[in-house]
Motif scaffolding. Sequence first.
Motif, PDB file in Angstrom:
ATOM      1  N   ILE A  15     -51.037  59.216 130.424  1.00 19.62           N
ATOM      2  CA  ILE A  15     -49.923  59.329 130.039  1.00 19.62           C
ATOM      3  C   ILE A  15     -49.477  60.502 130.455  1.00 19.62           C
ATOM      4  N   LEU A  16     -48.320  61.093 131.394  1.00 13.03           N
ATOM      5  CA  LEU A  16     -47.891  62.246 131.688  1.00 13.03           C
ATOM      6  C   LEU A  16     -46.564  61.984 131.274  1.00 13.03           C
ATOM      7  N   ASN A  17     -45.658  62.236 131.254  1.00 11.12           N
ATOM      8  CA  ASN A  17     -44.159  62.706 130.584  1.00 11.12           C
ATOM      9  C   ASN A  17     -44.112  63.870 130.771  1.00 11.12           C
ATOM     10  N   ILE A  18     -42.557  63.570 131.929  1.00  7.12           N
ATOM     11  CA  ILE A  18     -42.137  64.595 132.652  1.00  7.12           C
ATOM     12  C   ILE A  18     -40.392  64.835 131.672  1.00  7.12           C
ATOM     13  N   PHE A  19     -40.360  65.714 131.332  1.00 10.12           N
ATOM     14  CA  PHE A  19     -39.334  65.623 130.609  1.00 10.12           C
ATOM     15  C   PHE A  19     -38.251  67.283 131.243  1.00 10.12           C
ATOM     16  N   ASN A  20     -38.859  67.992 131.629  1.00  5.36           N
ATOM     17  CA  ASN A  20     -37.688  68.322 132.079  1.00  5.36           C
ATOM     18  C   ASN A  20     -37.061  67.593 133.521  1.00  5.36           C
ATOM     19  N   ALA A  21     -36.186  69.020 134.515  1.00  5.43           N
ATOM     20  CA  ALA A  21     -35.439  68.252 135.825  1.00  5.43           C
ATOM     21  C   ALA A  21     -37.224  68.473 136.628  1.00  5.43           C
ATOM     22  N   HIS A  22     -36.801  67.386 137.605  1.00  3.25           N
ATOM     23  CA  HIS A  22     -37.688  66.988 138.473  1.00  3.25           C
ATOM     24  C   HIS A  22     -37.342  66.709 139.925  1.00  3.25           C
ATOM     25  N   THR A  23     -37.660  67.246 141.282  1.00  2.00           N
ATOM     26  CA  THR A  23     -37.770  66.062 141.789  1.00  2.00           C
ATOM     27  C   THR A  23     -39.554  65.339 142.583  1.00  2.00           C
ATOM     28  N   ILE A  24     -39.010  64.606 143.293  1.00  2.00           N
ATOM     29  CA  ILE A  24     -40.109  63.798 143.490  1.00  2.00           C
ATOM     30  C   ILE A  24     -39.691  63.744 145.309  1.00  2.00           C
ATOM     31  N   THR A  25     -40.620  64.285 145.936  1.00  2.58           N
ATOM     32  CA  THR A  25     -40.890  63.797 147.276  1.00  2.58           C
ATOM     33  C   THR A  25     -41.742  63.249 147.411  1.00  2.58           C
ATOM     34  N   GLN A  26     -41.400  61.927 148.524  1.00  3.59           N
ATOM     35  CA  GLN A  26     -42.524  60.061 148.311  1.00  3.59           C
ATOM     36  C   GLN A  26     -42.912  60.255 149.665  1.00  3.59           C
ATOM     37  N   GLN A  58     -41.851  67.988 142.036  1.00  3.01           N
ATOM     38  CA  GLN A  58     -42.129  69.810 141.464  1.00  3.01           C
ATOM     39  C   GLN A  58     -41.351  69.406 140.458  1.00  3.01           C
ATOM     40  N   ILE A  59     -42.052  70.349 139.195  1.00  3.85           N
ATOM     41  CA  ILE A  59     -41.462  70.526 137.693  1.00  3.85           C
ATOM     42  C   ILE A  59     -40.257  71.331 137.860  1.00  3.85           C
ATOM     43  N   GLY A  60     -39.445  71.436 137.499  1.00  3.71           N
ATOM     44  CA  GLY A  60     -38.829  72.880 136.967  1.00  3.71           C
ATOM     45  C   GLY A  60     -38.526  73.410 136.377  1.00  3.71           C
ATOM     46  N   LEU A  61     -39.536  75.082 135.739  1.00  6.27           N
ATOM     47  CA  LEU A  61     -39.233  75.735 134.311  1.00  6.27           C
ATOM     48  C   LEU A  61     -38.300  76.952 134.429  1.00  6.27           C
ATOM     49  N   GLN A  62     -37.246  76.394 134.959  1.00  2.22           N
ATOM     50  CA  GLN A  62     -36.707  77.289 135.210  1.00  2.22           C
ATOM     51  C   GLN A  62     -35.427  76.949 133.165  1.00  2.22           C
ATOM     52  N   ASN A  63     -35.210  77.779 132.649  1.00  4.07           N
ATOM     53  CA  ASN A  63     -34.042  77.468 131.396  1.00  4.07           C
ATOM     54  C   ASN A  63     -33.589  76.357 132.160  1.00  4.07           C
ATOM     55  N   SER A  64     -32.917  76.345 133.014  1.00 10.95           N
ATOM     56  CA  SER A  64     -31.425  75.268 132.812  1.00 10.95           C
ATOM     57  C   SER A  64     -31.886  73.563 133.335  1.00 10.95           C
ATOM     58  N   ASP A  65     -34.017  73.806 133.087  1.00 13.52           N
ATOM     59  CA  ASP A  65     -33.981  72.656 133.570  1.00 13.52           C
ATOM     60  C   ASP A  65     -34.653  72.502 132.334  1.00 13.52           C
ATOM     61  N   TYR A  66     -34.598  72.898 131.343  1.00 10.87           N
ATOM     62  CA  TYR A  66     -35.445  71.732 130.007  1.00 10.87           C
ATOM     63  C   TYR A  66     -34.031  71.271 129.746  1.00 10.87           C
ATOM     64  N   GLN A  67     -34.642  69.428 129.442  1.00  9.72           N
ATOM     65  CA  GLN A  67     -33.451  68.910 128.794  1.00  9.72           C
ATOM     66  C   GLN A  67     -34.255  68.929 127.001  1.00  9.72           C
ATOM     67  N   GLY A  68     -35.310  69.381 126.290  1.00 14.51           N
ATOM     68  CA  GLY A  68     -35.832  69.028 125.293  1.00 14.51           C
ATOM     69  C   GLY A  68     -36.645  70.383 124.914  1.00 14.51           C
ATOM     70  N   PRO A  69     -37.616  70.557 123.486  1.00 13.43           N
ATOM     71  CA  PRO A  69     -38.337  71.747 123.868  1.00 13.43           C
ATOM     72  C   PRO A  69     -39.757  71.874 124.294  1.00 13.43           C
ATOM     73  N   GLU A  70     -40.102  70.869 125.097  1.00 12.07           N
ATOM     74  CA  GLU A  70     -41.354  70.632 126.255  1.00 12.07           C
ATOM     75  C   GLU A  70     -40.983  70.484 127.531  1.00 12.07           C
ATOM     76  N   ALA A  71     -41.262  71.047 128.322  1.00 10.99           N
ATOM     77  CA  ALA A  71     -41.305  70.503 129.653  1.00 10.99           C
ATOM     78  C   ALA A  71     -42.392  68.814 130.376  1.00 10.99           C
TER      79      ALA A  71
END
Length: 85
Positions: A15-26, A58-71
């Motif tokens: 399982i991959l959990n993605i916590f950061n802001a992300h964009t899905i191109t379907q 695409q998973i953002g790695l900018q400070n503003s993309d974080y919603q918790g301590p890890e991406a």
Amino acid sequence: MTEDYLQIFFAGGAILNIFNAHTITQGRDPEFAGYEITAAQEDKNAITLLMSPGGKIQIGLQNSDYQGPEAMMFLRKGKPTIIWP
């Protein structure tokens, strides 16, 4: 997708959990059922997961993309958890 993060289930139980802001191109299937991750690209701004037969996450790695301590967090039964800080 859960309410505050994206969860990807892989064949074999990983399982991959993605916590950061992300964009899905379907691709053709909005849930990517039966798709494979064919490549992962990372730079200082984002991690991009390329899918086959099409689409990407695409998973953002900018400070503003974080919603918790890890991406992201990758879980595999019987193996160490991998965390992207």
